[in-house]
Design a protein around this motif. Structure first.
Motif, PDB file in Angstrom:
ATOM      1  N   GLN A  86     -34.186  51.333 -62.774  1.00  0.00           N
ATOM      2  CA  GLN A  86     -32.523  50.872 -61.687  1.00  0.00           C
ATOM      3  C   GLN A  86     -32.262  49.503 -61.944  1.00  0.00           C
ATOM      4  N   ILE A  87     -33.093  48.655 -62.746  1.00  0.00           N
ATOM      5  CA  ILE A  87     -32.805  46.520 -62.969  1.00  0.00           C
ATOM      6  C   ILE A  87     -33.020  46.773 -63.874  1.00  0.00           C
ATOM      7  N   SER A  88     -33.632  47.227 -64.737  1.00  0.00           N
ATOM      8  CA  SER A  88     -34.003  46.973 -66.246  1.00  0.00           C
ATOM      9  C   SER A  88     -33.684  47.500 -67.120  1.00  0.00           C
ATOM     10  N   PRO A  89     -32.867  47.274 -68.315  1.00  0.00           N
ATOM     11  CA  PRO A  89     -31.686  47.429 -69.486  1.00  0.00           C
ATOM     12  C   PRO A  89     -33.056  48.150 -70.851  1.00  0.00           C
ATOM     13  N   ASP A  90     -34.370  47.192 -70.341  1.00  0.00           N
ATOM     14  CA  ASP A  90     -35.529  48.032 -70.952  1.00  0.00           C
ATOM     15  C   ASP A  90     -36.381  48.837 -70.830  1.00  0.00           C
ATOM     16  N   PRO A  91     -37.151  49.328 -71.395  1.00  0.00           N
ATOM     17  CA  PRO A  91     -38.406  50.497 -70.719  1.00  0.00           C
ATOM     18  C   PRO A  91     -39.734  49.739 -69.637  1.00  0.00           C
ATOM     19  N   ALA A  92     -39.490  50.579 -68.955  1.00  0.00           N
ATOM     20  CA  ALA A  92     -40.413  50.374 -67.676  1.00  0.00           C
ATOM     21  C   ALA A  92     -41.652  50.043 -68.161  1.00  0.00           C
ATOM     22  N   ASP A  93     -42.155  50.689 -69.210  1.00  0.00           N
ATOM     23  CA  ASP A  93     -43.530  50.151 -69.582  1.00  0.00           C
ATOM     24  C   ASP A  93     -43.657  48.569 -69.905  1.00  0.00           C
ATOM     25  N   SER A  94     -42.521  47.895 -70.195  1.00  0.00           N
ATOM     26  CA  SER A  94     -42.801  46.335 -71.381  1.00  0.00           C
ATOM     27  C   SER A  94     -42.160  45.818 -70.128  1.00  0.00           C
ATOM     28  N   CYS A  95     -42.248  46.325 -68.640  1.00  0.00           N
ATOM     29  CA  CYS A  95     -41.816  45.224 -67.364  1.00  0.00           C
ATOM     30  C   CYS A  95     -43.020  45.306 -66.807  1.00  0.00           C
ATOM     31  N   LEU A  96     -44.149  45.914 -66.643  1.00  0.00           N
ATOM     32  CA  LEU A  96     -45.423  46.367 -65.757  1.00  0.00           C
ATOM     33  C   LEU A  96     -46.623  46.955 -66.236  1.00  0.00           C
ATOM     34  N   ALA A  97     -47.610  46.739 -65.857  1.00  0.00           N
ATOM     35  CA  ALA A  97     -48.866  46.897 -65.945  1.00  0.00           C
ATOM     36  C   ALA A  97     -49.348  47.136 -65.130  1.00  0.00           C
ATOM     37  N   ASP A  99     -53.050  48.548 -63.633  1.00  0.00           N
ATOM     38  CA  ASP A  99     -54.648  48.745 -63.412  1.00  0.00           C
ATOM     39  C   ASP A  99     -54.946  49.029 -61.877  1.00  0.00           C
ATOM     40  N   ALA A 100     -55.634  50.435 -62.339  1.00  0.00           N
ATOM     41  CA  ALA A 100     -56.039  50.786 -60.912  1.00  0.00           C
ATOM     42  C   ALA A 100     -55.090  50.445 -59.605  1.00  0.00           C
ATOM     43  N   GLU A 101     -53.990  51.184 -59.641  1.00  0.00           N
ATOM     44  CA  GLU A 101     -52.960  51.455 -59.024  1.00  0.00           C
ATOM     45  C   GLU A 101     -52.559  50.777 -58.607  1.00  0.00           C
ATOM     46  N   VAL A 102     -53.154  49.264 -59.360  1.00  0.00           N
ATOM     47  CA  VAL A 102     -52.581  47.617 -58.856  1.00  0.00           C
ATOM     48  C   VAL A 102     -50.878  47.566 -59.498  1.00  0.00           C
ATOM     49  N   VAL A 103     -50.419  47.317 -59.656  1.00  0.00           N
ATOM     50  CA  VAL A 103     -49.479  46.827 -60.498  1.00  0.00           C
ATOM     51  C   VAL A 103     -49.407  45.551 -60.836  1.00  0.00           C
ATOM     52  N   THR A 104     -47.957  44.997 -62.065  1.00  0.00           N
ATOM     53  CA  THR A 104     -48.614  43.523 -62.230  1.00  0.00           C
ATOM     54  C   THR A 104     -47.303  43.677 -63.191  1.00  0.00           C
ATOM     55  N   LEU A 105     -46.106  42.316 -62.716  1.00  0.00           N
ATOM     56  CA  LEU A 105     -45.049  42.155 -63.732  1.00  0.00           C
ATOM     57  C   LEU A 105     -45.264  41.033 -65.252  1.00  0.00           C
ATOM     58  N   SER A 106     -44.845  42.050 -65.692  1.00  0.00           N
ATOM     59  CA  SER A 106     -44.536  41.071 -67.204  1.00  0.00           C
ATOM     60  C   SER A 106     -43.583  40.127 -66.859  1.00  0.00           C
ATOM     61  N   GLU A 107     -44.048  39.011 -68.768  1.00  0.00           N
ATOM     62  CA  GLU A 107     -42.508  38.539 -68.485  1.00  0.00           C
ATOM     63  C   GLU A 107     -40.979  38.508 -68.049  1.00  0.00           C
ATOM     64  N   LEU A 108     -40.907  40.083 -68.593  1.00  0.00           N
ATOM     65  CA  LEU A 108     -40.168  40.576 -69.109  1.00  0.00           C
ATOM     66  C   LEU A 108     -39.051  41.542 -67.538  1.00  0.00           C
ATOM     67  N   GLY A 109     -40.484  41.958 -67.045  1.00  0.00           N
ATOM     68  CA  GLY A 109     -40.055  41.787 -65.301  1.00  0.00           C
ATOM     69  C   GLY A 109     -39.576  41.206 -64.513  1.00  0.00           C
ATOM     70  N   ALA A 110     -40.841  39.599 -64.403  1.00  0.00           N
ATOM     71  CA  ALA A 110     -39.930  38.971 -63.613  1.00  0.00           C
ATOM     72  C   ALA A 110     -38.845  39.057 -63.986  1.00  0.00           C
ATOM     73  N   GLN A 111     -38.229  38.522 -65.309  1.00  0.00           N
ATOM     74  CA  GLN A 111     -37.147  38.139 -65.509  1.00  0.00           C
ATOM     75  C   GLN A 111     -35.775  39.362 -64.463  1.00  0.00           C
ATOM     76  N   HIS A 112     -36.209  40.341 -65.317  1.00  0.00           N
ATOM     77  CA  HIS A 112     -35.159  41.452 -65.268  1.00  0.00           C
ATOM     78  C   HIS A 112     -35.338  41.413 -62.924  1.00  0.00           C
ATOM     79  N   LEU A 113     -36.491  40.657 -62.278  1.00  0.00           N
ATOM     80  CA  LEU A 113     -36.209  40.982 -60.674  1.00  0.00           C
ATOM     81  C   LEU A 113     -35.785  39.989 -60.106  1.00  0.00           C
ATOM     82  N   ASP A 114     -36.182  38.940 -61.085  1.00  0.00           N
ATOM     83  CA  ASP A 114     -35.648  37.262 -60.936  1.00  0.00           C
ATOM     84  C   ASP A 114     -33.589  37.425 -60.833  1.00  0.00           C
ATOM     85  N   THR A 115     -33.753  38.194 -61.874  1.00  0.00           N
ATOM     86  CA  THR A 115     -31.881  38.144 -61.904  1.00  0.00           C
ATOM     87  C   THR A 115     -31.678  39.293 -60.638  1.00  0.00           C
TER      88      THR A 115
END
Length: 613
Positions: A86-97, A99-115
Motif C-alpha cells: 500500500q505504501i511502496s511502488p516497488d515489489p514488497a520483496d525488494s523492501c523486506l527480508a 528470517d524466522a518470522e522476523v521482518v527487517t527493512l531494506s534500504e528501499l523499504g526504509a525509504q518508502h516507509l520514511d516517506t
C-alpha cells in the motif's frame, strides 16, 4: 543478505521519530477508528532488530490512511507485505527480508516507509492546525483526506527531463502573453483563486524590490508555446495589474475600447460600472494597496498602474520610475524561471504533480524563525528548546554554566510529548516568554486585548527588532539571565511533577501527554518563581497546588480570550496558593526584565470572574 546492516542509523532514527509523533494523543479525523490499547511511545522505545517497528506501525495506522487496515492478529510477514503493497511502488520483496518470522527493512523499504510516515505527520499537523483555527472536526477531516488524495500517488519519475534555469523581466512575460506564446490556463491547472488582496501583496513585494519565487514553464513537445506549470497565480496577478492579461485585453476588444483601456484603466472600469466580481472574471486591473503616511509607497497608495507609471519610488539603493520595473526590457527586477524543454504531455502532468504535492506551507513558527532569526532571543530559544543543536553561531555569548546541561530543556519538553518537527518546542518557549515579557495592547476601555498566540509572539519579537539596542532583550547579558531562568523554570517544573494533576495535564485525563495550554500555564508559573527567587515555595506546597490543578482542566473552547483567561487564572491561582507577594514579584520582574506580567494576569483573572480554586 542482511538488509538491516545496510540502512543508515539516521534513516531509522527518522522513522522512529515519525512513529513516536504519530503515537501521541490527540483528536482523530471524523470516521477514523482508534486502535484499542494504543499508547504513546518515545523514539528510544522502538527496535528495528525484531518486529517491534512493525507493531508500532500497526498501532499508528489510524493516521496512515491505508486502503486496507492491517490487523494486529496477522503474522508479521503478512502484515509487512500488506503494508508495503500500500505504501511502496516497488515489489514488497525488494523492501523486506524475512528470517524466522522476523521482518527487517531494506534500504528501499526504509525509504518508502520514511516517506509515508513523514506525509502522515505533515497531514496530522495540518489537521491539528485546522482544529486550532476553530474549524469544525468535519471540515478539518475533509482537508486531511484531501491532502492524502493529493500526495499519495506512487507514480515513478520520468526517465529524464531537460530544463533550463534563467531569469526574465516582467516585460518578457507581457510580450509572451501579447504574442499568444504563453498559455496561462492549461487544462491541468486550477482556476485563479487569489483574492485581490493576495494579488496586491504580490505587487507590493515587487514594488519594494523583494524577490518572488520561481515561475515554472514547460514547452510542450511539438509546440513552441510555453505553458505555466507553477506560478500561475503570481503571473496572473502581475499581468492583471499592468493591464496585460490576455483575457482583460480580449474583453476590452470585445467592447471596442482597447485604446481607452490602455490610456486609463480606472476610467474604463468606472465607465462600465463594473463590480468587483466582474473585474475579477475579466482579469481587469486592480489598484495598489493603501499605505499610511511615512511608508515609501504612500504616494502610489490605492492607485491603478496607469496612474503611477511615471511615479518615482525607492528601489534597492536607488530610485526608479514604476514603469521601469514593469515595462523595461532590461529591468533590474528579474523573476527566476525554470523552463522544461520539449517535454511530453504526460511528463508535464507529472512535473505539475510534483510541484503541487511536494510543496508544504510554512507554519507560523517556521515563518517566525526565518523573519526574526537576526534576534539573539530567537536563536537562544531554538537552542534551549532542542530544535537546533548548540553552536557558536547561535549563542557564543553563553557562559559555561548555561552551556552545561543545555539539553535539559529540550529533553523535558520531549518528555511532555513535544517533538522537534516544525519548531513545536520553540513555540512553547516563545509563547511562555511572550506572556512573561511582553504586554498586550489595551483597548479603548483600557482593558487588555487578548491576541492570538501567533500574533502575540510576533508582536513580542517585532518590539525587540524595532527597538534594537534599546530593548533589554537585545542585550546578551539579559539573554544570559533569561537562559538561566528558563533552565531553572523547566527544572523546577520537572521537580514538582506531582503538582500537576493528570486531569490538568490532558483533556483526556492521561498523564502520558501534555496539552499545550496547561503546559504553558504551568511553565509560566515556574518561570515567575525562578525569576523572583521563590522556587522553594512550590516544592514545599506541592499537595496544595495539585488540588488546585485537579480543579483546573483545560477549557472546552479555545478562543483567544478563553486561552488568556485560563492561563491567567491557573498561573495567578498557583501564585496565590503559594502566598506569593504579587507586588513584590512584580517589582522583581520589572527590575530583572524591565516589565512585569503580573498586572495582566490580575486583570484577565478578574475579567474571567474569579480566581482559580
Amino acid at each position: 543478505m542482511d538488509f538491516q546492516s545496510d540502512i543508515d542509523e539516521i534513516d531509522l532514527s527518522g522513522i522512529a521519530q515519525y512513529l513516536s509523533d504519530l503515537s501521541q494523543e490527540g483528536p482523530l479525523p471524523h470516521d477514523v477508528e482508534p486502535l484499542s490499547g494504543a499508547a504513546p511511545f518515545r523514539t528510544d522505545d522502538i527496535s528495528f532488530d525484531d518486529n517491534d517497528w512493525l507493531r508500532r506501525v500497526v498501532t499508528v495506522q489510524s493516521w496512515l490512511c491505508l486502503d486496507r487496515p492491517i490487523s494486529s492478529e496477522l503474522p508479521a510477514p503478512d502484515a509487512a507485505i500488506l503494508l508495503m503493497e500500500q505504501i511502496s511502488p516497488d515489489p514488497a520483496d525488494s523492501c523486506l527480508a524475512v528470517d524466522a518470522e522476523v521482518v527487517t527493512l531494506s534500504e528501499l523499504g526504509a525509504q518508502h516507509l520514511d516517506t509515508w510516515l513523514s506525509r502522515s505527520v505533515a497531514h496530522r499537523e495540518a489537521f491539528q492546525e485546522a482544529l486550532e483555527e476553530e474549524r469544525s472536526l468535519r471540515d478539518a477531516s475533509e482537508e486531511w483526506r484531501l491532502l492524502w488524495e493529493e500526495s499519495s500517488s506512487l507514480a515513478r519519475q520520468p526517465a529524464s527531463i531537460k530544463a533550463e534555469v534563467k531569469t526574465l523581466t516582467i516585460r518578457n512575460f507581457a510580450d509572451y502573453a501579447k504574442d499568444e506564446d504563453l498559455e496561462l490556463n492549461p487544462s491541468y491547472q486550477r482556476d485563479s483563486v487569489w483574492s485581490t488582496g493576495d494579488s496586491q501583496l504580490l505587487i507590493d513585494s515587487i514594488l519594494r524590490g523583494i524577490p518572488i519565487p520561481s515561475i515554472i514553464l514547460t514547452q510542450v513537445e511539438g509546440d513552441d508555446k510555453l505553458q505555466i506549470v507553477d506560478g500561475k497565480q503570481r503571473l496572473t496577478a502581475i499581468l492583471r495589474f499592468i493591464g496585460q492579461h490576455p483575457t482583460a485585453r480580449a474583453y476590452a476588444r470585445s467592447v471596442d475600447s482597447e485604446d481607452e483601456f490602455d490610456r486609463d484603466h480606472k476610467k474604463f472600469i468606472r465607465k462600465r460600472h463594473l463590480r468587483s466580481r466582474e473585474i475579477s472574471e475579466h482579469y481587469l486591473p486592480f489598484r495598489t494597496r493603501r499605505y499610511l503616511p511615512g511608508d515609501p509607497l504612500h504616494k502610489i497608495s490605492g492607485r491603478y498602474y496607469c496612474e503611477i507609471r511615471d511615479e518615482e519610488i525607492a528601489v534597492g539603493q536607488g530610485k526608479a520610475k514604476v514603469r521601469e520595473i514593469f515595462e523595461k526590457a532590461h529591468s533590474r527586477y528579474l523573476i527566476p524561471v525554470i523552463v522544461y524543454e520539449n517535454t511530453r504531455l504526460q511528463d508535464i502532468h507529472h512535473v505539475f504533480s510534483i510541484y503541487n504535492k511536494q510543496g508544504k506551507k510554512l507554519n507560523a513558527e517556521e515563518l517566525r524563525n526565518a523573519t526574526f532569526h537576526h534576534l539573539g532571543l530567537t536563536k537562544l530559544l531554538l537552542v534551549l528548546s532542542g530544535d537546533r543543536p548548540y553552536s557558536e553561531d547561535l549563542a557564543a555569548y553563553l557562559p559555561a554554566d548555561v552551556k552545561s546541561g543545555i539539553d535539559e530543556v529540550g529533553e523535558a519538553l520531549r518528555d511532555r510529548g513535544f517533538g522537534t518537527l516544525r519548531f513545536k518546542r520553540t513555540k512553547v518557549l516563545s509563547w511562555v516568554c511572550a506572556l512573561m515579557l511582553h504586554q498586550p495592547n489595551r483597548s479603548r476601555d483600557d482593558s487588555f486585548v487578548t491576541p492570538s498566540t501567533a500574533s502575540h509572539i510576533d508582536s513580542f519579537l517585532r518590539a525587540i527588532s524595532d527597538r534594537q539596542g534599546s530593548h533589554p532583550l537585545f542585550q546578551n547579558t539579559v539573554l544570559v539571565s533569561l537562559a538561566r531562568d528558563i533552565k531553572a523554570a523547566v527544572r523546577l517544573h520537572a521537580d514538582a511533577e506531582d503538582a500537576w494533576s493528570p486531569r490538568f495535564r490532558s483533556k483526556k485525563g492521561h498523564a502520558s501527554s501534555w496539552e499545550e495550554l496547561p503546559l504553558v500555564a504551568s511553565l509560566l508559573v515556574t518561570f515567575i518563581l525562578a525569576a523572583t527567587g521563590a522556587s522553594e515555595r512550590l516544592l514545599g506546597r506541592i499537595g496544595e497546588v495539585r488540588r488546585l490543578t485537579e480543579a483546573s482542566p483545560g477549557p472546552a473552547k479555545s478562543q483567544n480570550k478563553t486561552q488568556w483567561e485560563y492561563i491567567s487564572k491557573v498561573s495567578l491561582g498557583v501564585l496565590r496558593t503559594l502566598e506569593i507577594d504579587e507586588a513584590a514579584a512584580a517589582a522583581a520582574l520589572e527590575k530583572r526584565y524591565g516589565y512585569s506580567c503580573i498586572e495582566v494576569l490580575q486583570a484577565l483573572t478578574n475579567s474571567a470572574g474569579a480566581q482559580v480554586g
